[in-house]
Design a protein around this motif. Structure first.
Motif, PDB file in Angstrom:
ATOM      1  N   PHE A  61     -29.667  95.943 141.007  1.00 29.04           N
ATOM      2  CA  PHE A  61     -30.840  96.722 141.426  1.00 29.04           C
ATOM      3  C   PHE A  61     -31.985  96.671 140.424  1.00 29.04           C
ATOM      4  O   PHE A  61     -33.076  97.126 140.724  1.00 29.04           O
ATOM      5  N   VAL A  62     -31.701  96.155 139.239  1.00 27.26           N
ATOM      6  CA  VAL A  62     -32.734  96.205 138.197  1.00 27.26           C
ATOM      7  C   VAL A  62     -33.521  94.894 138.166  1.00 27.26           C
ATOM      8  O   VAL A  62     -32.952  93.836 137.921  1.00 27.26           O
ATOM      9  N   PRO A  63     -34.843  94.963 138.447  1.00 23.94           N
ATOM     10  CA  PRO A  63     -35.660  93.744 138.407  1.00 23.94           C
ATOM     11  C   PRO A  63     -35.724  93.201 136.983  1.00 23.94           C
ATOM     12  O   PRO A  63     -35.711  93.983 136.030  1.00 23.94           O
ATOM     13  N   ASP A  64     -35.805  91.882 136.871  1.00 24.00           N
ATOM     14  CA  ASP A  64     -35.805  91.233 135.558  1.00 24.00           C
ATOM     15  C   ASP A  64     -36.865  91.765 134.600  1.00 24.00           C
ATOM     16  O   ASP A  64     -36.598  91.970 133.426  1.00 24.00           O
ATOM     17  N   SER A  65     -38.078  91.985 135.128  1.00 21.61           N
ATOM     18  CA  SER A  65     -39.185  92.293 134.220  1.00 21.61           C
ATOM     19  C   SER A  65     -39.079  93.666 133.569  1.00 21.61           C
ATOM     20  O   SER A  65     -39.717  93.908 132.555  1.00 21.61           O
ATOM     21  N   VAL A  66     -38.294  94.580 134.134  1.00 19.62           N
ATOM     22  CA  VAL A  66     -38.168  95.889 133.480  1.00 19.62           C
ATOM     23  C   VAL A  66     -36.761  96.123 132.938  1.00 19.62           C
ATOM     24  O   VAL A  66     -36.416  97.231 132.566  1.00 19.62           O
ATOM     25  N   ARG A  67     -35.945  95.055 132.892  1.00 22.52           N
ATOM     26  CA  ARG A  67     -34.546  95.286 132.545  1.00 22.52           C
ATOM     27  C   ARG A  67     -34.377  95.872 131.136  1.00 22.52           C
ATOM     28  O   ARG A  67     -33.576  96.787 130.945  1.00 22.52           O
ATOM     29  N   ILE A  68     -35.154  95.354 130.164  1.00 26.73           N
ATOM     30  CA  ILE A  68     -34.977  95.847 128.793  1.00 26.73           C
ATOM     31  C   ILE A  68     -35.276  97.347 128.731  1.00 26.73           C
ATOM     32  O   ILE A  68     -34.532  98.123 128.119  1.00 26.73           O
ATOM     33  N   ALA A  69     -36.368  97.757 129.384  1.00 20.77           N
ATOM     34  CA  ALA A  69     -36.726  99.178 129.383  1.00 20.77           C
ATOM     35  C   ALA A  69     -35.596 100.005 129.980  1.00 20.77           C
ATOM     36  O   ALA A  69     -35.223 101.055 129.441  1.00 20.77           O
ATOM     37  N   VAL A  70     -35.041  99.514 131.083  1.00 22.01           N
ATOM     38  CA  VAL A  70     -33.948 100.252 131.727  1.00 22.01           C
ATOM     39  C   VAL A  70     -32.736 100.345 130.798  1.00 22.01           C
ATOM     40  O   VAL A  70     -32.133 101.410 130.644  1.00 22.01           O
TER      41      VAL A  70
ATOM     42  N   GLU B   3     -44.382  94.253 144.440  1.00 28.06           N
ATOM     43  CA  GLU B   3     -43.489  94.079 143.294  1.00 28.06           C
ATOM     44  C   GLU B   3     -43.698  95.186 142.270  1.00 28.06           C
ATOM     45  O   GLU B   3     -42.745  95.771 141.763  1.00 28.06           O
ATOM     46  N   ILE B   4     -44.977  95.488 141.986  1.00 26.35           N
ATOM     47  CA  ILE B   4     -45.310  96.557 141.019  1.00 26.35           C
ATOM     48  C   ILE B   4     -44.683  97.872 141.482  1.00 26.35           C
ATOM     49  O   ILE B   4     -44.091  98.599 140.696  1.00 26.35           O
ATOM     50  N   LEU B   5     -44.808  98.139 142.751  1.00 32.04           N
ATOM     51  CA  LEU B   5     -44.253  99.380 143.301  1.00 32.04           C
ATOM     52  C   LEU B   5     -42.748  99.437 143.066  1.00 32.04           C
ATOM     53  O   LEU B   5     -42.186 100.457 142.681  1.00 32.04           O
ATOM     54  N   ARG B   6     -42.098  98.285 143.283  1.00 37.00           N
ATOM     55  CA  ARG B   6     -40.649  98.230 143.118  1.00 37.00           C
ATOM     56  C   ARG B   6     -40.266  98.545 141.669  1.00 37.00           C
ATOM     57  O   ARG B   6     -39.359  99.331 141.403  1.00 37.00           O
ATOM     58  N   LEU B   7     -41.022  97.937 140.728  1.00 37.95           N
ATOM     59  CA  LEU B   7     -40.743  98.192 139.315  1.00 37.95           C
ATOM     60  C   LEU B   7     -40.903  99.671 139.003  1.00 37.95           C
ATOM     61  O   LEU B   7     -40.090 100.275 138.296  1.00 37.95           O
ATOM     62  N   MET B   8     -41.992 100.256 139.546  1.00 35.53           N
ATOM     63  CA  MET B   8     -42.254 101.664 139.275  1.00 35.53           C
ATOM     64  C   MET B   8     -41.112 102.541 139.793  1.00 35.53           C
ATOM     65  O   MET B   8     -40.646 103.452 139.111  1.00 35.53           O
ATOM     66  N   VAL B   9     -40.686 102.221 141.013  1.00 36.30           N
ATOM     67  CA  VAL B   9     -39.627 103.030 141.616  1.00 36.30           C
ATOM     68  C   VAL B   9     -38.352 102.943 140.775  1.00 36.30           C
ATOM     69  O   VAL B   9     -37.728 103.956 140.443  1.00 36.30           O
ATOM     70  N   VAL B  10     -37.981 101.718 140.371  1.00 40.29           N
ATOM     71  CA  VAL B  10     -36.744 101.546 139.600  1.00 40.29           C
ATOM     72  C   VAL B  10     -36.817 102.292 138.273  1.00 40.29           C
ATOM     73  O   VAL B  10     -35.925 103.083 137.927  1.00 40.29           O
ATOM     74  N   LEU B  11     -37.897 102.074 137.536  1.00 42.13           N
ATOM     75  CA  LEU B  11     -38.020 102.709 136.219  1.00 42.13           C
ATOM     76  C   LEU B  11     -38.054 104.227 136.333  1.00 42.13           C
ATOM     77  O   LEU B  11     -37.406 104.931 135.547  1.00 42.13           O
ATOM     78  N   THR B  12     -38.822 104.718 137.341  1.00 46.40           N
ATOM     79  CA  THR B  12     -38.915 106.171 137.509  1.00 46.40           C
ATOM     80  C   THR B  12     -37.546 106.756 137.846  1.00 46.40           C
ATOM     81  O   THR B  12     -37.133 107.770 137.287  1.00 46.40           O
ATOM     82  N   THR B  13     -36.828 106.076 138.750  1.00 45.92           N
ATOM     83  CA  THR B  13     -35.512 106.585 139.144  1.00 45.92           C
ATOM     84  C   THR B  13     -34.575 106.633 137.945  1.00 45.92           C
ATOM     85  O   THR B  13     -33.913 107.648 137.694  1.00 45.92           O
ATOM     86  N   VAL B  14     -34.534 105.521 137.201  1.00 49.67           N
ATOM     87  CA  VAL B  14     -33.620 105.463 136.053  1.00 49.67           C
ATOM     88  C   VAL B  14     -33.973 106.552 135.041  1.00 49.67           C
ATOM     89  O   VAL B  14     -33.102 107.292 134.565  1.00 49.67           O
ATOM     90  N   SER B  15     -35.274 106.700 134.742  1.00 47.29           N
ATOM     91  CA  SER B  15     -35.678 107.701 133.752  1.00 47.29           C
ATOM     92  C   SER B  15     -35.373 109.109 134.241  1.00 47.29           C
ATOM     93  O   SER B  15     -34.929 109.958 133.463  1.00 47.29           O
ATOM     94  N   ALA B  16     -35.624 109.354 135.532  1.00 45.76           N
ATOM     95  CA  ALA B  16     -35.368 110.690 136.070  1.00 45.76           C
ATOM     96  C   ALA B  16     -33.884 111.010 136.002  1.00 45.76           C
ATOM     97  O   ALA B  16     -33.492 112.099 135.572  1.00 45.76           O
ATOM     98  N   LEU B  17     -33.044 110.036 136.376  1.00 45.96           N
ATOM     99  CA  LEU B  17     -31.596 110.257 136.303  1.00 45.96           C
ATOM    100  C   LEU B  17     -31.165 110.540 134.867  1.00 45.96           C
ATOM    101  O   LEU B  17     -30.380 111.458 134.611  1.00 45.96           O
ATOM    102  N   ALA B  18     -31.711 109.745 133.922  1.00 47.18           N
ATOM    103  CA  ALA B  18     -31.373 109.953 132.517  1.00 47.18           C
ATOM    104  C   ALA B  18     -31.815 111.350 132.086  1.00 47.18           C
ATOM    105  O   ALA B  18     -31.067 112.072 131.420  1.00 47.18           O
ATOM    106  N   GLY B  19     -33.017 111.743 132.493  1.00 55.24           N
ATOM    107  CA  GLY B  19     -33.532 113.063 132.137  1.00 55.24           C
ATOM    108  C   GLY B  19     -32.656 114.169 132.670  1.00 55.24           C
ATOM    109  O   GLY B  19     -32.299 115.103 131.941  1.00 55.24           O
ATOM    110  N   PHE B  20     -32.267 114.047 133.952  1.00 50.83           N
ATOM    111  CA  PHE B  20     -31.404 115.079 134.549  1.00 50.83           C
ATOM    112  C   PHE B  20     -30.070 115.174 133.821  1.00 50.83           C
ATOM    113  O   PHE B  20     -29.598 116.264 133.505  1.00 50.83           O
ATOM    114  N   SER B  21     -29.455 114.015 133.535  1.00 49.24           N
ATOM    115  CA  SER B  21     -28.142 114.098 132.907  1.00 49.24           C
ATOM    116  C   SER B  21     -28.251 114.667 131.496  1.00 49.24           C
ATOM    117  O   SER B  21     -27.381 115.426 131.064  1.00 49.24           O
TER     118      SER B  21
END
Lengths: 196, 191
Positions: A61-70, B3-21
């Motif tokens: 589910f993690v796109p390549d370009s943001v993987r490090i941040a994740v 694509e930008i939207l997808r990146l935003m969604v993924v990063l936001t979700t991951v950060s929010a989950l990390a924040g909640f836990s």
């Protein structure tokens, strides 16, 4: 690639410190005593295991370009959780390891394994990789720390092994001792690996 | 754009989950952590104070920015403990808990926190080093290490850490002398 071959690989053949040369900064800093070495090894192994599992689980589910941040967010979260839980329930261990726990965030082994292994392999194999690498890291740390503590302080795990007449080689527990010991052990490990 | 939207969604979700836990773990471990902190404080208070029948961490007085923990037996003050520190150590702050008799004589000291060089500066936490402060007061000792003409042993290979401990204890004693009236004379209690 089987579970056991992945597990064994990290311990010696691809030892994170002696062969891959990752995570050297915390290794040099904490290897002043065997106790510190074991503690740091176990804490890092635990975080590595958690982060490898999660990274492998979300790898699709993690796109390549943001993987490090994740990965960084995942690793930092686990380190903080370990820090909080240890300070609440394992205070003695926490007091001994206190300053090393935040250091795990910047341990390149964890990010390195997320990037090189867990992001490309199944959760199952990533667990083996984490345990193997963690054990390899701990083993290397204990080896370096034993030599430094023995020569620099005359003790192993705090027990005096040499009589009172022994004058400790102070340089061994100072930073130069870390570089000397690490360099020689790495050379020895590589020479041994070439013969095998 | 998609694509930008997808990146935003993924990063936001991951950060929010990390924040909640993290918030969850923080909340869950809060009470046990506070309990452990209090145990740690009581532990170091008990090593530097004489036997007492009160709870020194509740019988505390604040003066000049320092909290003074007062131990009592049968209602009479028999010891005062306070934390003092020095940033003159080799690396980071050295925090020292000092227990004294009301007259200003040291009962014992305990190193609460230090990040000195392992095997060298860390020897300040060893018994023989801490013991040399016992019975010392501002009046009966020269508060410097021997190398500087004082009464306290330095550690071979590490003069900086003992120097820092000595100056921390001295400044703590000086602050106590200055605020003595307020500390012993029923200053306002703090919780």
């Amino acid at each position: 690639m089987t579970f056991s071959s992945e597990l064994v690989r990290g311990i010696w053949k691809e030892n994170p410190l002696f062969v891959i040369v990752l995570g050297t900064c915390p290794a040099l800093a904490v290897s002043t005593s065997v106790e510190n070495g074991i503690g740091m090894g176990i804490a890092a192994t635990f975080v590595l295991l958690c982060s490898n599992i999660v990274v492998a689980a979300v790898r699709r589910f993690v796109p390549d370009s943001v993987r490090i941040a994740v990965y960084i967010v995942i690793i930092a979260s686990f380190v903080t959780i370990v820090d909080l839980v240890m300070s609440a329930y394992f205070r003695t261990l926490y007091n001994a390891l206190g300053i090393f726990i935040p250091l795990i965030v910047v341990n390149c082994i964890i990010l390195g394994r997320a990037e090189a292994f867990a992001s490309k392999n199944s959760v199952f194999l990533s667990i083996a990789d984490a345990i193997g690498m963690g054990l390899g890291f701990t083993l290397a740390l204990v080896m370096i720390a034993s030599i430094r503590e023995f020569l620099g302080n005359g003790t192993i795990l705090g027990y005096h092994l040499l009589g009172g007449s022994y004058i400790p080689m102070l340089v061994m527990i100072l930073p130069p001792g870390a570089f000397l010991t690490y360099g020689m052990l790495t050379a020895a490990a590589n020479a041994l690996n070439k013969k095998m | 754009m998609k694509e930008i939207l997808r990146l935003m969604v993924v990063l936001t979700t991951v950060s929010a989950l990390a924040g909640f836990s993290l918030a969850y773990v923080n909340e869950k471990t809060k009470a046990p952590r506070e309990y452990q902190d209090r145990m740690k404080l009581l532990g170091s208070l008990n090593t530097v104070l004489p036997p007492h029948d009160n709870e020194p961490d509740k019988d505390a007085v604040e003066a000049g920015g320092t909290t003074y923990y007062i131990s009592k037996e049968d209602g009479a003050v028999n010891g005062i403990a306070f934390e003092t520190s020095s940033d003159k150590g080799y690396s980071g702050l050295i925090r020292v808990m000092v227990g004294i008799k009301p007259g200003g004589e040291v009962i014992a000291i305990e190193i609460v926190e230090q990040k000195e060089t392992p095997g060298l500066g860390t020897k300040i936490a060893e018994g023989w080093f801490k013991d040399q402060y016992k019975g010392k007061s501002l009046a009966n000792a020269r508060w410097q290490v021997k190398k500087d003409g004082g009464d306290f042993d330095q550690i071979s290979g590490a003069t900086i850490s003992p120097r820092a401990v000595t100056s921390a204890v001295r400044s703590g004693l000086e602050a106590y002398e200055k605020n003595k009236q307020q500390i012993l004379g029923g200053g306002h209690d703090v919780q």
